[in-house]
Design an enzyme around this catalytic site. Structure first.
Site, PDB file in Angstrom:
ATOM      1  N   CYS A 137      31.547  43.451  41.678  1.00 39.36           N
ATOM      2  CA  CYS A 137      32.055  42.085  41.434  1.00 39.36           C
ATOM      3  C   CYS A 137      31.003  41.048  41.833  1.00 39.36           C
ATOM      4  CB  CYS A 137      33.332  41.875  42.237  1.00 39.36           C
ATOM      5  SG  CYS A 137      33.873  40.152  42.281  1.00 39.36           S
TER       6      CYS A 137
ATOM      7  N   CYS B  82      32.294  38.872  45.014  1.00 38.42           N
ATOM      8  CA  CYS B  82      32.537  39.437  46.340  1.00 38.42           C
ATOM      9  C   CYS B  82      31.378  39.108  47.297  1.00 38.42           C
ATOM     10  CB  CYS B  82      32.730  40.955  46.248  1.00 38.42           C
ATOM     11  SG  CYS B  82      34.425  41.447  45.855  1.00 38.42           S
TER      12      CYS B  82
ATOM     13  N   HIS C  83      38.806  40.508  47.243  1.00 41.99           N
ATOM     14  CA  HIS C  83      38.776  40.680  45.793  1.00 41.99           C
ATOM     15  C   HIS C  83      40.171  40.753  45.186  1.00 41.99           C
ATOM     16  CE1 HIS C  83      36.883  42.032  42.039  1.00 41.99           C
ATOM     17  NE2 HIS C  83      37.826  42.951  41.952  1.00 41.99           N
TER      18      HIS C  83
ATOM     19  N   ASN D 173      41.505  29.948  35.533  1.00 39.88           N
ATOM     20  CA  ASN D 173      41.983  30.875  34.508  1.00 39.88           C
ATOM     21  C   ASN D 173      42.315  32.159  35.209  1.00 39.88           C
ATOM     22  OD1 ASN D 173      41.629  29.387  32.164  1.00 39.88           O
ATOM     23  ND2 ASN D 173      39.480  29.965  32.006  1.00 39.88           N
TER      24      ASN D 173
ATOM     25  N   SER E 114      37.637  37.323  33.112  1.00 38.51           N
ATOM     26  CA  SER E 114      37.175  38.702  33.115  1.00 38.51           C
ATOM     27  C   SER E 114      37.188  39.281  34.523  1.00 38.51           C
ATOM     28  CB  SER E 114      35.764  38.775  32.540  1.00 38.51           C
ATOM     29  OG  SER E 114      34.956  37.790  33.148  1.00 38.51           O
TER      30      SER E 114
ATOM     31  N   HIS F 111      38.795  38.603  40.850  1.00 36.69           N
ATOM     32  CA  HIS F 111      38.533  37.980  42.153  1.00 36.69           C
ATOM     33  C   HIS F 111      39.094  36.552  42.133  1.00 36.69           C
ATOM     34  CE1 HIS F 111      35.987  38.142  45.895  1.00 36.69           C
ATOM     35  NE2 HIS F 111      36.466  36.908  45.892  1.00 36.69           N
TER      36      HIS F 111
ATOM     37  N   HIS G 197      39.473  32.925  42.142  1.00 38.17           N
ATOM     38  CA  HIS G 197      38.499  31.834  42.112  1.00 38.17           C
ATOM     39  C   HIS G 197      38.930  30.772  41.107  1.00 38.17           C
ATOM     40  CE1 HIS G 197      37.272  34.114  38.537  1.00 38.17           C
ATOM     41  NE2 HIS G 197      36.587  33.057  38.137  1.00 38.17           N
TER      42      HIS G 197
ATOM     43  N   GLN H 106      37.260  27.115  38.819  1.00 38.75           N
ATOM     44  CA  GLN H 106      36.039  26.457  38.386  1.00 38.75           C
ATOM     45  C   GLN H 106      36.184  24.950  38.509  1.00 38.75           C
ATOM     46  OE1 GLN H 106      33.983  27.942  34.943  1.00 38.75           O
ATOM     47  NE2 GLN H 106      35.631  29.409  34.554  1.00 38.75           N
TER      48      GLN H 106
HETATM   49 ZN    ZN Z   1      35.301  40.351  44.032  1.00 43.75          ZN
END
Ligand code: ZN
Ligand code: ZN
Ligand code: ZN
Length: 338
Positions: free
Chosen positions: A50, A53, A113, A153, A161, A164, A166, A168
């Site tokens: 990832c 990570c 993750h 998203n 995709s 993890h 997160h 933007q």
């Molecule tokens: Zn990750």
């Protein structure tokens, strides 16, 4: 007699000033028994492959630090660049283009993750809220930045995709379409009625409670009367504030709380990590007070009636107008029931 729960009708979105066609008669059958659960792949707490990570390599030779809370970095595949000069192009009123600088960043919510907003600890989610405020202030204070869009998203269905957790941030020189449309509507409302569109709307939903899903001291989550996506929701602050930077400490906790509760409700609906696009709308960062703006978040989830059946905006929706079957009231009832 016209029946709102049975007869086709259209509803007006006062924020975008667009109509949505509602066709409730197409959902004559009850929903019970129609949900399928789908086992989500079990994710490890750390994935060596990832790029988000801690300690892992990213594109362009960068390596993530061993971060232990939130982690912010400039997007390696940024859609906007800080060095782009401001220029305009126009030909015959038909070919119109503008260029301008921008900054794209990524915020990892957690080093873990396999977490989501719904299953993060409240204190850790509060740190994410703090990171959003910090980024809004940092990016918004720059002369070249006119608007800071924070969005997430989630799920492969929405094109994310990487699982993890997160989000933007795209900070742009100009104000993007959706935001600019909502701004015009809020300005017009303020001019014509001497009040705030979303203060008025939140009051109405709190009084009726028909489309209300969650409420705490500072926020409400509702399925808007004019929702397009089957289980679309809006998180609206009870107090009038123009941006995320106006939140008090207690309100930041409440934002973390309502986001956690809203996303947990989504996850329970079909027994899967619910995919969505989510993000905040707030005042532009051009230095003007923009008192017409009322801070809020939108959740746009694509799922229709199970973990695997999604709604597409195609056909009539691309050529004419958006359409939905299940009424927003029915969707709110379903979400309240889980
Ligand atoms: Zn990750
Ligand atoms: Zn307001
Ligand atoms: Zn909005």
């Amino acid at each position: 007699m016209f029946d709102w729960n049975q007869d086709p009708h259209r509803r007006f979105n006062p924020l975008t000033r667009q109509w949505v066609l509602v066709s409730p008669h197409r959902t004559e059958r009850p929903w019970q028994g129609q949900t399928e659960t789908q086992d989500a792949p079990v994710q490890p707490a750390y994935d060596p492959a990832c790029y988000l990570c801690p300690g892992n390599a990213r594109a362009g030779g960068f390596r993530n630090p061993h971060y232990d809370a939130t982690f912010v970095f400039d997007n390696d595949f940024a859609a906007l660049k800080p060095t782009t000069p401001v220029e305009g192009f126009a030909q015959d009123g038909l070919l119109i283009a503008e260029s301008g600088p921008g900054i794209c960043r990524v915020i990892c919510f957690s080093p873990r993750h396999n977490l989501t907003l719904a299953n993060m600890e409240q204190a850790d989610l509060r740190r994410v809220v703090d990171a959003w405020v910090e980024q809004f202030l940092d990016l918004g204070s720059r002369d070249m930045i006119g608007y800071v869009q924070i969005f997430e998203n989630r799920g492969a269905m929405m094109g994310a995709s990487n699982p993890h957790p997160h989000c933007q941030i795209w900070a742009s020189h100009t104000v993007p379409n959706e935001v600019s449309t909502e701004q015009e509507s809020q300005l017009a409302w303020r001019r014509d009625r001497h009040s705030c569109l979303l203060c008025d709307y939140a009051r109405l939903e709190l009084a009726s409670r028909e489309r209300l899903l969650e409420e705490n001291g500072s926020f409400v989550t509702v399925v808007p009367f004019w929702a397009v996506w089957p289980f679309e929701t809006m998180v609206v602050s009870k107090r009038h504030l123009t941006g995320i930077d106006g939140l008090t400490g207690a309100e930041r906790d409440d934002l973390a709380d309502i986001l956690k509760r809203t996303t947990a409700r989504y996850d329970r609906l079909f027994g899967v990590p619910f995919p969505y696009s989510q993000g905040f709308h707030q005042r532009p960062t051009d230095g003007a007070p923009h008192d017409e703006w009322h801070f809020h978040a939108h959740f746009y989830p694509p799922l229709l009636r199970s973990a695997t059946v999604r709604k597409f905006l195609v056909g009539y929706e691309m050529l004419a107008m958006p359409q939905r079957d299940i009424t927003p009231e029915r969707a709110a009832e379903r979400l309240r029931g889980v």
